[in-house]
Design a protein around this motif. Structure first.
Motif, PDB file in Angstrom:
ATOM      1  N   TYR A 158      -8.551  10.224  -2.335  1.00  0.00           N
ATOM      2  CA  TYR A 158      -9.213   8.928  -2.230  1.00  0.00           C
ATOM      3  C   TYR A 158      -8.589   7.881  -3.139  1.00  0.00           C
ATOM      4  O   TYR A 158      -8.822   6.687  -2.966  1.00  0.00           O
ATOM      5  CB  TYR A 158     -10.711   9.072  -2.477  1.00  0.00           C
ATOM      6  CG  TYR A 158     -11.353   9.874  -1.375  1.00  0.00           C
ATOM      7  CD1 TYR A 158     -11.687   9.282  -0.164  1.00  0.00           C
ATOM      8  CD2 TYR A 158     -11.558  11.236  -1.518  1.00  0.00           C
ATOM      9  CE1 TYR A 158     -12.225  10.031   0.871  1.00  0.00           C
ATOM     10  CE2 TYR A 158     -12.100  11.992  -0.489  1.00  0.00           C
ATOM     11  CZ  TYR A 158     -12.435  11.386   0.697  1.00  0.00           C
ATOM     12  OH  TYR A 158     -12.960  12.119   1.725  1.00  0.00           O
ATOM     13  N   VAL A 159      -7.734   8.312  -4.089  1.00  0.00           N
ATOM     14  CA  VAL A 159      -7.030   7.349  -4.936  1.00  0.00           C
ATOM     15  C   VAL A 159      -6.142   6.452  -4.077  1.00  0.00           C
ATOM     16  O   VAL A 159      -5.892   5.297  -4.416  1.00  0.00           O
ATOM     17  CB  VAL A 159      -6.221   8.056  -6.049  1.00  0.00           C
ATOM     18  CG1 VAL A 159      -4.979   8.744  -5.489  1.00  0.00           C
ATOM     19  CG2 VAL A 159      -5.825   7.084  -7.137  1.00  0.00           C
ATOM     20  N   HIS A 212       1.970   1.877  -3.428  1.00  0.00           N
ATOM     21  CA  HIS A 212       0.870   2.443  -4.218  1.00  0.00           C
ATOM     22  C   HIS A 212       0.728   3.934  -3.929  1.00  0.00           C
ATOM     23  O   HIS A 212       0.594   4.743  -4.857  1.00  0.00           O
ATOM     24  CB  HIS A 212      -0.436   1.704  -3.895  1.00  0.00           C
ATOM     25  CG  HIS A 212      -1.659   2.380  -4.396  1.00  0.00           C
ATOM     26  ND1 HIS A 212      -2.035   2.364  -5.731  1.00  0.00           N
ATOM     27  CD2 HIS A 212      -2.605   3.103  -3.755  1.00  0.00           C
ATOM     28  CE1 HIS A 212      -3.152   3.044  -5.869  1.00  0.00           C
ATOM     29  NE2 HIS A 212      -3.527   3.501  -4.686  1.00  0.00           N
ATOM     30  N   CYS A 213       0.758   4.299  -2.658  1.00  0.00           N
ATOM     31  CA  CYS A 213       0.620   5.708  -2.274  1.00  0.00           C
ATOM     32  C   CYS A 213       1.779   6.543  -2.820  1.00  0.00           C
ATOM     33  O   CYS A 213       1.570   7.652  -3.318  1.00  0.00           O
ATOM     34  CB  CYS A 213       0.531   5.838  -0.755  1.00  0.00           C
ATOM     35  SG  CYS A 213      -1.014   5.188  -0.067  1.00  0.00           S
ATOM     36  N   GLU A 216      -7.852  -2.338   1.488  1.00  0.00           N
ATOM     37  CA  GLU A 216      -9.013  -3.127   1.929  1.00  0.00           C
ATOM     38  C   GLU A 216      -8.569  -4.352   2.725  1.00  0.00           C
ATOM     39  O   GLU A 216      -9.195  -4.711   3.724  1.00  0.00           O
ATOM     40  CB  GLU A 216      -9.869  -3.548   0.738  1.00  0.00           C
ATOM     41  CG  GLU A 216     -10.599  -2.392   0.081  1.00  0.00           C
ATOM     42  CD  GLU A 216     -11.553  -1.668   1.027  1.00  0.00           C
ATOM     43  OE1 GLU A 216     -12.162  -2.301   1.917  1.00  0.00           O
ATOM     44  OE2 GLU A 216     -11.697  -0.439   0.870  1.00  0.00           O
ATOM     45  N   ASN A 222      -6.573  13.818  -5.985  1.00  0.00           N
ATOM     46  CA  ASN A 222      -7.699  13.147  -5.346  1.00  0.00           C
ATOM     47  C   ASN A 222      -7.164  12.227  -4.253  1.00  0.00           C
ATOM     48  O   ASN A 222      -6.623  11.163  -4.547  1.00  0.00           O
ATOM     49  CB  ASN A 222      -8.486  12.335  -6.371  1.00  0.00           C
ATOM     50  CG  ASN A 222      -9.646  11.588  -5.754  1.00  0.00           C
ATOM     51  OD1 ASN A 222      -9.877  11.639  -4.550  1.00  0.00           O
ATOM     52  ND2 ASN A 222     -10.375  10.866  -6.582  1.00  0.00           N
ATOM     53  N   TRP A 241       0.829  -1.212   0.000  1.00  0.00           N
ATOM     54  CA  TRP A 241       0.000   0.000   0.000  1.00  0.00           C
ATOM     55  C   TRP A 241       0.859   1.254   0.000  1.00  0.00           C
ATOM     56  O   TRP A 241       0.568   2.220  -0.705  1.00  0.00           O
ATOM     57  CB  TRP A 241      -0.958  -0.009   1.188  1.00  0.00           C
ATOM     58  CG  TRP A 241      -1.949   1.099   1.153  1.00  0.00           C
ATOM     59  CD1 TRP A 241      -2.702   1.519   0.085  1.00  0.00           C
ATOM     60  CD2 TRP A 241      -2.299   1.966   2.225  1.00  0.00           C
ATOM     61  NE1 TRP A 241      -3.497   2.576   0.437  1.00  0.00           N
ATOM     62  CE2 TRP A 241      -3.273   2.869   1.747  1.00  0.00           C
ATOM     63  CE3 TRP A 241      -1.892   2.058   3.546  1.00  0.00           C
ATOM     64  CZ2 TRP A 241      -3.839   3.848   2.552  1.00  0.00           C
ATOM     65  CZ3 TRP A 241      -2.474   3.027   4.341  1.00  0.00           C
ATOM     66  CH2 TRP A 241      -3.434   3.913   3.840  1.00  0.00           C
ATOM     67  N   LEU A 296      -6.894   5.217  -1.172  1.00  0.00           N
ATOM     68  CA  LEU A 296      -7.698   4.196  -0.505  1.00  0.00           C
ATOM     69  C   LEU A 296      -8.279   3.187  -1.486  1.00  0.00           C
ATOM     70  O   LEU A 296      -8.744   2.131  -1.076  1.00  0.00           O
ATOM     71  CB  LEU A 296      -8.837   4.851   0.284  1.00  0.00           C
ATOM     72  CG  LEU A 296      -8.440   5.958   1.253  1.00  0.00           C
ATOM     73  CD1 LEU A 296      -9.648   6.389   2.066  1.00  0.00           C
ATOM     74  CD2 LEU A 296      -7.297   5.563   2.148  1.00  0.00           C
ATOM     75  N   ASN A 297      -8.255   3.530  -2.742  1.00  0.00           N
ATOM     76  CA  ASN A 297      -8.831   2.663  -3.769  1.00  0.00           C
ATOM     77  C   ASN A 297      -7.779   1.656  -4.223  1.00  0.00           C
ATOM     78  O   ASN A 297      -7.283   1.707  -5.349  1.00  0.00           O
ATOM     79  CB  ASN A 297      -9.330   3.508  -4.941  1.00  0.00           C
ATOM     80  CG  ASN A 297     -10.108   2.683  -5.934  1.00  0.00           C
ATOM     81  OD1 ASN A 297     -10.588   1.610  -5.611  1.00  0.00           O
ATOM     82  ND2 ASN A 297     -10.221   3.184  -7.148  1.00  0.00           N
ATOM     83  N   HIS A 298      -7.442   0.753  -3.330  1.00  0.00           N
ATOM     84  CA  HIS A 298      -6.429  -0.245  -3.636  1.00  0.00           C
ATOM     85  C   HIS A 298      -6.713  -1.507  -2.814  1.00  0.00           C
ATOM     86  O   HIS A 298      -7.088  -1.406  -1.643  1.00  0.00           O
ATOM     87  CB  HIS A 298      -5.032   0.305  -3.316  1.00  0.00           C
ATOM     88  CG  HIS A 298      -3.944  -0.519  -3.905  1.00  0.00           C
ATOM     89  ND1 HIS A 298      -3.350  -1.536  -3.219  1.00  0.00           N
ATOM     90  CD2 HIS A 298      -3.363  -0.480  -5.122  1.00  0.00           C
ATOM     91  CE1 HIS A 298      -2.432  -2.102  -3.988  1.00  0.00           C
ATOM     92  NE2 HIS A 298      -2.426  -1.473  -5.148  1.00  0.00           N
TER      93      HIS A 298
END
Length: 104
Positions: free
Chosen positions: A29-30, A18-19, A38, A27, A15, A32-34
């Protein structure tokens, strides 16, 4: 290292990568969209001490994971607003509530 800790470490690295790759995104929220985010949340309460340990270093939206796991909304969504103040608030909360998660 426990199974939860080992799983968390692998997911956290994924994660965080990704960040870092999307750090220029306007944005928030991009982040958290991974799937790894989750999966971290799905680890539940056993992951909270591990998240807090990572959160002490700053960066990444760990407050969003804490909010999802604990259900505590006092400090916002962990993605927008004054993120440094959010981080400090979560760390203070942890210092006052960690016994409920660690038995200490």
């Amino acid at each position: 290292m426990s199974d939860v800790a080992a799983r968390f470490e692998a997911l956290a690295k994924e994660w965080e990568g990704h960040c870092a790759a999307h750090r220029e995104s306007s944005n928030p929220y991009v982040f958290l969209n991974h799937p790894s985010f989750e999966s971290i949340v799905s680890l539940g309460r056993p992951a909270v001490p591990l998240i807090v340990e990572r959160y002490r270093e700053g960066s990444v939206f760990w407050g969003a994971a804490l909010r999802r796991i604990t259900g505590l909304t006092t400090f916002g969504d962990g993605v927008v607003g004054n993120l440094d103040a959010t981080r400090r608030s979560w760390l203070k909360w942890w210092d006052e509530n960690k016994a409920g998660f660690t038995g200490r």
